[in-house]
Design an enzyme around this catalytic site. Sequence first.
Site, PDB file in Angstrom:
ATOM      1  N   ASP A 128       2.016  -1.241  11.738  1.00  8.51           N
ATOM      2  CA  ASP A 128       0.680  -1.616  11.262  1.00  8.51           C
ATOM      3  C   ASP A 128       0.305  -3.048  11.630  1.00  8.51           C
ATOM      4  O   ASP A 128      -0.819  -3.479  11.375  1.00  8.51           O
ATOM      5  CB  ASP A 128       0.613  -1.459   9.739  1.00  8.51           C
ATOM      6  N   LYS A 164       0.838  -1.205   0.000  1.00 13.73           N
ATOM      7  CA  LYS A 164       0.000   0.000   0.000  1.00 13.73           C
ATOM      8  C   LYS A 164       0.876   1.259   0.000  1.00 13.73           C
ATOM      9  O   LYS A 164       0.649   2.180  -0.791  1.00 13.73           O
ATOM     10  CB  LYS A 164      -0.918  -0.036   1.233  1.00 13.73           C
ATOM     11  N   ARG A 207      -8.665  11.879  12.548  1.00  9.46           N
ATOM     12  CA  ARG A 207      -7.230  11.665  12.777  1.00  9.46           C
ATOM     13  C   ARG A 207      -6.443  12.989  12.754  1.00  9.46           C
ATOM     14  O   ARG A 207      -6.801  13.914  12.025  1.00  9.46           O
ATOM     15  CB  ARG A 207      -6.697  10.672  11.744  1.00  9.46           C
TER      16      ARG A 207
HETATM   17  C1  S3P Z   1       2.500   4.761   6.270  1.00  6.47           C
HETATM   18  C2  S3P Z   1       3.094   5.064   7.462  1.00  6.47           C
HETATM   19  C3  S3P Z   1       2.600   4.604   8.758  1.00  6.47           C
HETATM   20  C4  S3P Z   1       1.583   3.482   8.616  1.00  6.47           C
HETATM   21  C5  S3P Z   1       0.601   3.738   7.521  1.00  6.47           C
HETATM   22  C6  S3P Z   1       1.301   3.908   6.196  1.00  6.47           C
HETATM   23  C7  S3P Z   1       3.088   5.284   5.031  1.00  6.47           C
HETATM   24  O1  S3P Z   1       1.989   5.690   9.424  1.00  6.47           O
HETATM   25  O2  S3P Z   1       0.901   3.289   9.839  1.00  6.47           O
HETATM   26  O3  S3P Z   1      -0.287   2.640   7.408  1.00  6.47           O
HETATM   27  O4  S3P Z   1       2.779   4.773   3.946  1.00  6.47           O
HETATM   28  O5  S3P Z   1       3.906   6.206   5.119  1.00  6.47           O
HETATM   29  P1  S3P Z   1       2.860   6.674  10.345  1.00  6.47           P
HETATM   30  O6  S3P Z   1       4.002   7.077   9.522  1.00  6.47           O
HETATM   31  O7  S3P Z   1       2.022   7.836  10.725  1.00  6.47           O
HETATM   32  O8  S3P Z   1       3.268   5.837  11.530  1.00  6.47           O
END
Ligand code: S3P
Length: 773
Positions: free
Chosen positions: A648, A354, A454
């Site tokens: 995650d 993702k 959020r």
């Molecule tokens: C992500 C960073 C993470 C993760 C999110 C995807 C990204 O969040 O939890 O699902 O793609 O940069 P945080 O960087 O806020 O921890």
Amino acid sequence: MTQDNHSKQLQLNLCVIGLGLIGASFAQSLKNHSLKHADKSPIAKITAVDADANSIRDGIAHGLLSLGSTSVYEGVAGADVIIIAVPVKAVPDVLTKINQAINDGKLRSDCIISDVSSTKMSILAAAKAVFGAIPATFVPAHPIAGAENSGFLARNADLFRYHKVIICPHDEVDANAVQVVKSLWQITGADVIQMDAKRHDDVLAYTSHLPHLLAFSLTHQMASHDDNLDIFRYAAGGFRDFSRIAASSPIMWHDIFLANKDALLDALDKYQSQLRDFQEMIEHEDSARLLQCLDTARQARRHFGHMLAKKTQPTAQKSNSSLDKRIGYDMNNQSYYISPRQNISGTISVPGDKSISHRCIMLGSLADGVSCVSGFLEGEDALATLQAFRDMGVKIERKGDKIIIHGVGIDGLKPANNPLYMGNSGTSMRLLAGILSAQAFDSVMTGDVSLSKRPMERVATPLRQMGAVIQTTGDRGTAPISITGNQTLQGINYTLPVASAQIKSCLILASLWANGTTTITEPEISRDHTERMLGAFGYPIHKDGNTISITGGGRLTATDIVVPADISSAAFFMVLGAIGGGEGLTINKVGMNPTRTGVIDILKLMRADISISNEKLIGGEPIADITVRPSDLHGIDIPEHLVPLAIDEFPVLFVAASCAIGTTKLTGAKELRVKESDRIQVMADGLTTLGIDCTVLDDGIIIYGKGVAGERNAVFGGGEIESHHDHRIAMSFAVASSRASDEIVIHGTQTVATSFPNFAQLANSVGLAISVK
Ligand code: S3P
């Protein structure tokens, strides 16, 4: 009805006093609800009091009312809940009649009384004067809704939908009575909030009473002019818009102005000094200040407009093509019904990563030339990013299983026609905040219920330091976000307050357009896909330990990207392979970027039987096959340095911990509270429902595992789980079904499509029994 019963779904007799627009719309909304949901409705019958016998007669004839009266004293007899919906000045008289009815035994003394008046201190004073002390079951309320037309015939059951209703509990108020009034308003679709009565009156003086007073006074000034007819003839849209509310009821506003006298006079004083300020700026031709004030006001008004637009924004439209699909899962609820199954075996591939999918759309769009992406995750989150760039003029097509991005170059994005809708995706919103802050045009981003809760100030604050003009919403700094374009950004030195790849990536992206160099330091290493991919697009980025530097002004060159399988999606199957029976699972070609493999390290520490094979490098990212066999997991204290590397994966790791022998303790993971849901609390609630003991910590959780050495015992009972708009919560509890004694039902599973559209199918192919309804 007793006090205890107030909070239960009782069959209440509701009496509405005053069948004007507000009273009749409230009654109609509750009536419609009880016709639709007879089993769930708290209302047994609705009666009304109104001075106009015709309204009562019509209300009965339309089936809205069971009974009605023109007398308050007679009409309230036997009511459990009374809603007073008369003009504010008439409330004391109504309260006096209610008191008489109580004293004469026509009405129970614990009946709940509420009102809809737009001033609250005066209503509380009236209640005190009439009853001697404010009754505990008196709950002042104020729906912030109205319409041009008034009266019974103008009633509208949807009048309060998406509108705020402010409840102003007093010191002695009965909590159950508040709950009943709150539930009734929630049935009408209103968003109920609570506020102290004094604060209510101060706020309303500014947001409602003062604007009405200004509209009346300006129109009055025009009307008193000798040649007013001529002036009105030349008045254009500005006067029409500004004066619209001066066509409202004079009696009502006369009453409100006097009832909220103190707060209104205070607001008027401050406004007069504000007007004097403007007068001076004009007199002295202070252009700089005048422009600045007008600009601040314009930005505030536009942001307010976006907030309003969002309230009524329907979830985006769907089309047949999955690439064109936008997110609409608030509308279509889905649940998993899962029977216990223990025999788990197979070899599978999970969808693309993702985080990487988001980034290749972003960088591909900003690059010079055409980029081709294979393995793109067609989940709703990455599709929200894709749609946003299409909305900004980028041509993105699908060819077979590849995505072709026709880059528009670093300065080629165009303003979108509508607010950009980010659905459930925090990554889209936060990373785009960086890109949009540097564009020549204004932008707005909105999201679904979960995303709208959020925190967004975490990106807005450093972006402002770079010179961005960005506004978040409400006290908690959430979406919608409004960004004013055409700013010159400057490079900054910034130390992240938390290890967050989203904040880091947002700032890296903004710095592509900034003057000079931006230096970002993280407290712990977080995922580095932005840094790696910028390298692949030929943009220099310097890394030194936890510090990254990037200089603005360069260009990106299109490149082809292969997206590896998402280790975060693979994690559900790693845990399933370890806790289930059968042969275990192999997950092929999973992304093994060292900033993402914390889940493997943690499972290994828990003594999971994991082997890694076929290690390769594709498109700058390492991949490998992961095999996990049934294992006796053991509880551990999770090392804090692994938290950002498995951020995650904790929901499913909590499921693993529940199956472990002994206790698992997680600390240093406060960030879990601001993910798609509060993942500490929501997981704790779900685990408790399924019979697992756990202790919630501020920054983590302790889980008392129920595993037994050498056994695949059922550690979970059955039960119903609410996933709270969080895909990973839904999938984690699905994994738990491999060690459950009974059916697990998971609600809100439509969000699984944000990251793993074929999850249920794939899980069933290796032995789970998920039925999607
Ligand atoms: C992500 C960073 C993470 C993760 C999110 C995807 C990204 O969040 O939890 O699902 O793609 O940069 P945080 O960087 O806020 O921890």
